[in-house]
Design an enzyme around this catalytic site. Structure first.
Site, short mmCIF file in Angstrom:
data_model
loop_
_atom_site.label_atom_id
_atom_site.label_comp_id
_atom_site.label_asym_id
_atom_site.label_seq_id
_atom_site.Cartn_x
_atom_site.Cartn_y
_atom_site.Cartn_z
N ARG A 230 59.93 39.22 46.01
CA ARG A 230 59.90 39.28 47.47
C ARG A 230 60.04 40.74 47.90
O ARG A 230 60.85 41.49 47.35
CB ARG A 230 61.03 38.45 48.11
N GLU A 259 53.89 49.92 55.59
CA GLU A 259 54.78 51.02 55.21
C GLU A 259 54.56 51.47 53.77
O GLU A 259 54.79 52.64 53.43
CB GLU A 259 56.23 50.56 55.40
N HIS A 271 49.16 40.23 46.66
CA HIS A 271 49.83 38.94 46.40
C HIS A 271 48.97 38.03 45.52
O HIS A 271 48.72 36.87 45.84
CB HIS A 271 50.17 38.24 47.71
#
Length: 393
Positions: A230, A259, A271
């Protein structure tokens, strides 16, 4: 009886066949389904339909599901731990190799070359991409669940020294971990010793920002951190500072945010760690099997908010109860059954936190008496959800 299932995201259709003919896949057209099967769909702020009994996440993480809200409404939330573990394991092993040898940077540089003397340019420039071997290096694995255990074992087979940290590792997983993997009781042992760290823990108040200035300060220079768990496990600004000082050589993650993009020494994947054909099929199969077993029998396997419950159904009727974990609830259930002159064939009650789940098997053929008992339970303030399951066998 046909049950309605609403699917979110792209759930493998072959896997959904595990539901069987008693289930109808209604997709977005389901207005009041019995169950959800989802992948990454964010259900926070979602109004759960009144009939919803279960949510199955085709994957391990459940941060996209409001667990507390579902529990309060008597909705059992499942995940499929281990179904995509091999896919993520392979992605992490690949990331370790990519960090050691910078194949991505080398390929990008090679594709900028032009001219008839490309082979000479390659020979002259390849020294800048001389990497290191992972054999003999130390890998720290934080979280020794289905994924972490596989990574630890395979990294060991590749010649790495492996340190593993997990205060909550299950007995079953512990037996699967190589004896050559050294278990440590303190994260500091991993931070100060590892050349590579990979993290595989759920996101919660204890693990959020597990990688911060304090942990980076304990690490030696030239670290690689791999995060396929995560994004919130790492404090980004502290990470950038650690990269600037040379403590972190590279950060590889499967959780992209604006970011992190286009930052030096940060490699972001979209992902895809668990996104293989095999993993998506395995997750869909596991989710379908879990939902079918729960809806048809009331049994619970791999729930994140209720205890695992297994009890053979040999009686004519089963009543399942989701209730608040209050004193004397089992006695109250037994008394209610006795007052209607019904025999209990089997009863199993287990709690998890502030809630409990009961499987109540009744040796009674009179449906009218069973219906009266169901209505009685529905009127109890401490009981959140009541289901009646008839034994068709």
């Amino acid at each position: 009886m046909v049950y309605s299932v609403r699917t979110f995201n792209n759930i493998n259709q072959v896997g959904l066949k595990e539901l069987g003919n008693q289930f109808q896949i209604d997709g977005d057209h389901a207005h009041n389904p019995d169950a959800f099967i989802i992948r990454s769909e964010n259900l926070h702020g979602f109004d759960f339909p009144e009939n919803l009994k279960a949510i199955a996440r085709a994957g391990a993480g459940t941060n996209n599901i409001p667990i507390d809200e579902a529990t309060e409404q008597g909705i059992v939330v499942f995940n499929t731990p281990g179904a995509n573990a091999n896919a993520v394991k392979e992605a992490v092993i690949a990331s370790i190799l990519l960090s050691a040898r910078d194949y991505i940077g080398a390929t990008a540089w090679t594709n900028t070359l032009t001219g008839d003397d490309v082979p000479k340019q390659v020979e002259a420039g390849k020294k800048q991409f001389a990497g290191t071997e992972i054999s003999g290096k130390t890998l720290g694995v934080i979280g020794l669940g289905a994924i972490g255990a596989r990574i630890a074992n395979d990294a060991r087979r590749l010649g790495m020294n492996v340190l593993g940290y997990d205060p909550y590792v299950s007995i079953e997983t512990a037996w699967s971990i190589s004896s050559h993997v050294k278990r440590v009781d303190d994260l500091k042992d991993i931070f100060k010793s590892a050349d590579y760290i990979t993290v595989h823990v759920p996101l919660n108040d204890k693990t959020r920002d597990i990688f911060s200035a304090a942990s980076f300060a304990q690490m030696k220079k030239g670290m690689t951190i791999i995060n396929f768990a995560r994004g919130e496990l790492i404090q980004n600004q502290d990470l950038f500072d650690a990269i600037e000082t040379g403590v972190v050589k590279q950060y590889i993650t499967d959780f992209g945010t604006e970011e992190l993009l286009n930052k030096p020494n940060v490699l972001v994947f979209p992902h895809v760690g668990g996104s293989t054909e095999e993993a998506e099929l395995n997750c869909a199969i596991a989710a379908g099997q879990t939902i079918r077993r729960f809806i048809e029998t009331g049994e619970i396997t791999n729930s994140v908010n209720f205890p695992n419950m297994h009890q053979a159904l040999d009686a004519p009727y089963r009543i399942t109860l989701i209730n608040r974990n209050v004193p004397n609830i089992v006695a109250a259930i037994s008394t209610a059954v006795s007052d209607l002159d019904i025999n209990i064939a089997n009863i199993l009650n287990r709690s998890k936190g502030n809630y409990a789940y009961t499987l109540l098997d009744l040796d009674e053929a009179d449906k009218a008496k069973i219906d009266s008992l169901v209505e009685l339970f529905k009127g109890r303030d401490s009981i959140i959800r009541v289901r009646l399951i008839e034994n068709k066998n």
